[in-house]
Design an enzyme around this catalytic site. Structure first.
Site, PDB file in Angstrom:
ATOM      1  N   SER A   1      14.655 -50.891  44.089  1.00 25.17           N
ATOM      2  CA  SER A   1      16.043 -51.285  44.300  1.00 25.17           C
ATOM      3  C   SER A   1      16.890 -50.073  44.656  1.00 25.17           C
ATOM      4  O   SER A   1      16.618 -48.949  44.216  1.00 25.17           O
ATOM      5  CB  SER A   1      16.592 -51.920  43.019  1.00 25.17           C
ATOM      6  OG  SER A   1      17.987 -52.053  43.067  1.00 25.17           O
TER       7      SER A   1
ATOM      8  N   TYR B   1      19.104 -51.809  34.194  1.00 22.68           N
ATOM      9  CA  TYR B   1      18.260 -52.424  35.225  1.00 22.68           C
ATOM     10  C   TYR B   1      17.782 -51.375  36.225  1.00 22.68           C
ATOM     11  O   TYR B   1      16.590 -51.257  36.519  1.00 22.68           O
ATOM     12  CB  TYR B   1      19.016 -53.535  35.950  1.00 22.68           C
ATOM     13  CG  TYR B   1      18.359 -53.926  37.255  1.00 22.68           C
ATOM     14  CD1 TYR B   1      17.133 -54.582  37.275  1.00 22.68           C
ATOM     15  CD2 TYR B   1      18.958 -53.609  38.478  1.00 22.68           C
ATOM     16  CE1 TYR B   1      16.517 -54.918  38.470  1.00 22.68           C
ATOM     17  CE2 TYR B   1      18.351 -53.953  39.678  1.00 22.68           C
ATOM     18  CZ  TYR B   1      17.135 -54.596  39.669  1.00 22.68           C
ATOM     19  OH  TYR B   1      16.532 -54.917  40.851  1.00 22.68           O
TER      20      TYR B   1
ATOM     21  N   LYS C   1      13.832 -49.677  37.181  1.00 21.77           N
ATOM     22  CA  LYS C   1      13.233 -49.491  38.504  1.00 21.77           C
ATOM     23  C   LYS C   1      12.906 -48.014  38.743  1.00 21.77           C
ATOM     24  O   LYS C   1      11.841 -47.675  39.291  1.00 21.77           O
ATOM     25  CB  LYS C   1      14.179 -50.009  39.594  1.00 21.77           C
ATOM     26  CG  LYS C   1      14.387 -51.507  39.582  1.00 21.77           C
ATOM     27  CD  LYS C   1      13.102 -52.266  39.921  1.00 21.77           C
ATOM     28  CE  LYS C   1      13.338 -53.755  40.075  1.00 21.77           C
ATOM     29  NZ  LYS C   1      12.111 -54.503  40.405  1.00 21.77           N
TER      30      LYS C   1
END
Length: 373
Positions: free
Chosen positions: A157, A181, A185
């Site tokens: 991402s 989040y 990643k």
């Protein structure tokens, strides 16, 4: 080979202690008739990637725990392609069940989408995000290692970049995720880099993509989040269809052209095709390792511009209200996709109008997502 070792059908060597490890010639190349494992393949991006894989001629196995997806998406993919998807409802945290899938198919590569992905939720539940995303990936890598499968396309991402120093973002930009989040990643990318450094057989593509939008032009598959959408475009079209009263715009005081956040939106079909291009790059390229690619358009649009474009596509007035900024959000992010253009032979082709047209076609014909039929 010593008398107390043996080779399994997957190229694994049992070392006499009951533990199977990859043999010296266990690396598996990918061909159009091989099985590709797609984790999270019933989800929004995963289902579009499955469709592209099938249309390219690959056989597909999907594992998905259906926590934010629907098996109906795969049924529709099968109807669109006339081909069969092998589906297993498996959570990556359930390693024995995952191992059973690997033992049942001649898998030669993995497209890894399965993850929790809501920025706001990750701030509230960081431990859950680290457990599901990071531990789930480690379980997946363990299974791949044991079965001698070295080709991996990872769904990363643009959130790994955090607050950018300069735009557009290139793959060499500093990595400093600002929310849990994004950190999952980033940590997974580090795990994959460490794996590639430890064993030269790994061939890994890290796809740092920006903001997926749109749906398949057929209107048959699209984004159908459980509960309130965490992404902007599905929220906008749910307002347009009457499922929600208004769009909440988080922050109108950014130093951008209209004060709202700017992102690089990419059509989900372009994004899915990027995964096929990355997979085929792994097959074509003799060098191994772990390489990041930005998948974006190189153009940023503000929240208010996205609302306006959706109004044009839907012929509806879409009300919105302004709210304070969300913790962890940044003002402006858009990609420099030139490396992916050059190395993968891929580029985003679909316009903002096409994204909004296809998103509206999906939502207007499926007002309650996959529960509409």
């Amino acid at each position: 080979m010593s008398e107390n070792t043996s080779t399994s059908a997957h190229g694994l060597v049992e070392n006499g202690l009951g533990v199977e490890e990859p043999g010296p010639d266990s690396a598996v190349d990918v061909g159009p008739s091989d099985y590709i494992l797609v984790t999270g393949g019933a989800g929004y991006i995963g289902s579009h990637a499955v469709l592209e894989l099938l249309q390219t001629g690959y056989k597909v196995v999907v594992v998905d725990n259906l926590c934010n997806s629907s098996k109906e998406s795969l049924r529709r993919v099968e109807k669109l392609t006339g081909k069969v998807v092998q589906f297993h409802e498996v959570d990556l945290l359930d390693q024995p069940s995952l191992e059973g899938v690997f033992a049942s198919y001649p898998i030669s590569a993995v497209l890894h989408f399965a993850a929790l992905k809501a920025v706001g939720e990750s701030v509230t539940h960081p431990l859950r995000y680290h457990r599901v995303n990071s531990v789930g990936t480690i379980n997946l890598l363990d299974c791949m290692y044991r079965h001698g499968i070295w080709n991996l396309v990872f769904s990363s991402s643009a959130t790994v970049y955090g607050e950018p120093d300069r735009l557009p973002l290139t793959e060499s930009a500093a990595l400093r995720a600002t929310n849990p989040y994004g950190k999952t990643k980033l940590y997974i990318e580090e795990i994959l880099r460490d794996a590639a450094m430890s064993d030269s057989r790994w061939r890994i593509a890290l796809l740092r993509y920006f903001n997926p939008a749109g749906a398949h032009p057929s209107g048959r598959i699209g984004e159908d989040p459980h509960g309130a959408p965490n992404n902007l475009m599905p929220y906008i079209v749910q307002v347009a269809i009457g499922r929600r009263p208004h769009v909440t715009v988080f922050g109108s005081d950014y130093s951008t052209k209209d004060g709202t956040g700017i992102r690089d939106y990419i059509h989900v079909v372009d994004l899915a095709k990027g995964h096929i291009a990355a997979l085929e790059k792994l097959v074509r390229t003799p060098t191994h390792g772990c390489v990041p690619y930005n998948l974006g358009t190189g153009v940023g649009y503000s929240v208010l511009e996205m609302i306006s474009a959706a109004e044009k596509a839907s012929q509806k007035t879409i009300p919105y209200v302004i709210a304070p900024r969300r913790k962890g959000d940044v003002a402006e992010v858009y990609a420099d996709p030139s490396f992916a253009n050059r190395e993968l032979g891929w580029r985003a082709e679909r316009t903002l109008d096409e994204m909004c047209r296809d998103q509206w076609a999906w939502q207007s014909t499926n007002p309650h997502g996959y529960g509409s039929e």
